[in-house]
Design an enzyme around this catalytic site. Sequence first.
Site, mmCIF file in Angstrom:
data_model
loop_
_atom_site.group_PDB
_atom_site.id
_atom_site.type_symbol
_atom_site.label_atom_id
_atom_site.label_comp_id
_atom_site.label_asym_id
_atom_site.label_seq_id
_atom_site.Cartn_x
_atom_site.Cartn_y
_atom_site.Cartn_z
ATOM 1 N N GLN A 1 58.494 39.856 -11.356
ATOM 2 C CA GLN A 1 57.341 40.868 -11.264
ATOM 3 C C GLN A 1 57.939 41.273 -9.744
ATOM 4 O O GLN A 1 57.315 42.547 -9.676
ATOM 5 C CB GLN A 1 56.150 39.623 -11.086
ATOM 6 C CG GLN A 1 55.472 39.712 -12.714
ATOM 7 C CD GLN A 1 54.124 37.984 -12.954
ATOM 8 O OE1 GLN A 1 53.591 38.059 -11.610
ATOM 9 N NE2 GLN A 1 53.986 38.033 -13.912
ATOM 10 N N ASP B 1 57.276 29.718 -18.361
ATOM 11 C CA ASP B 1 56.091 29.692 -18.379
ATOM 12 C C ASP B 1 55.615 28.466 -20.059
ATOM 13 O O ASP B 1 54.973 28.295 -19.798
ATOM 14 C CB ASP B 1 55.945 31.106 -19.089
ATOM 15 C CG ASP B 1 55.495 32.043 -17.843
ATOM 16 O OD1 ASP B 1 55.120 32.088 -16.908
ATOM 17 O OD2 ASP B 1 55.682 33.637 -18.571
#
Length: 438
Positions: A169, A313
Amino acid sequence: MKAVVTSGVVAGRDLTVPGDKSISHRALLLSLVSNGNYRVFGLSSADDVMASYRLVEALGANIDAHEDGSITISAVGAEAKEPNNILDVGNSGTLIRLASGILSQMEGSTFFMTGDASIRRRPMARVTNPLRQMGAEIYGRQAGNLAPLAIVGRRLTPIEYRLPVASAQVKSAVIFAGLGADGATVVIEGEPTRSHTEEMLLAFGADLNIDKSDESNRISIRPSTLQARDIYVPGDPSSAAFFIALGLMTNTSMRVNGIYLGPQRDGFIKIFKGMGANLEIIADDNGNFDAISHTSQLSSIAIDGHDAAAFIDEVPIIATVAAICDGVSEFRGLGELRHKESDRIKTTLAMLKSFGIECGEYDDGLFVVGNSHTQSAVTRVVDAHFDHRIAMSASILTMVLGGRTEIEGFDSVSTSFPTFVELLESVGGGIEIVESDR
Ligand code: S3P
């Protein structure tokens, strides 16, 4: 919202999961920096992605939906307009961080961005710091660390930036900002992270260069005229992981078709295999993969944080699998888990403890004692803390252990996996949605 999940006999199936969330976000956001019309096939309809959809529309991108589920986007490029209201990113960290990079270089426009309670707790300094170094004007609580954020678009100055955390990100935010900087912006990552931004920008014709060495990846980007191209979004491996895990832990086989398993997204497959998973991975004709998981004799695993970005994740569901095998599993070097949709070290442990599983916390991870769950078929109560991956892990564990689990914050599931309920029911799960006081 609360759901009561019960398990029936688990039936193996062929499943298709929604489009990859990371790729779907980028497919939409690219309309803000490119020109032309393009079609996107297989876009995820997850709530997080819909927040990106609304954000690009608010900046002037026109989107037409077709009957086959695909969409045509008219990219706005330099014509992006200043929205007349606050942009709401919902629960999406990917959206607020990537958009920060894009909006920072939109000279002359001012933007306000906020999101839900989880977003307003998550650290933004990791993107606002490098963007400010490039000359971006950004305001937020805690000196720019917490949303709501206000961003005034500026002409930016290129920087060379070594990522202090392994984060796709942050990398993406700086790369997008680099599209509006005078010269070559360089991002150096010591540990590789998912590279969807680089790959998709290259497909749109960006002046982007990737230099890989044993120590690092060095990505440089210059202002570019981007020509939009059609995008085919593959199935989301992070969603597939829940059903792949279910096949490993139950007396059946699960097949999930057409998922993306490129670099830095296939870490959970390697970990499952390291635990002894009987797992077949078959390439399809589109460059994607079908994963077939069979009942497996699983053993514990020790994870030291190496290459963590490739499976971060999936830790809640990996820890869930670790609860159903012999031995004690160790998960270390995973401090980033504390900055996800919830503090996933704490929320994963609390979820496992609701099933009577023995487990404990480290500063940078957790341990799980396999097969230590309570045998009695009581109703357990799990608080997902509005974290989709905790709610789904608890649902899968219920399918494995039987009984009944009340999951508070279950509505979070639609942030990433809008068809989860339907698919869980198709493999034998029962889900009853009940309102709660919260
Ligand atoms: C994402 C990057 C990862 C991942 C997140 C999606 C992306 O976050 O955890 O779910 O699409 O770039 P970080 O880059 O912050 O580690």
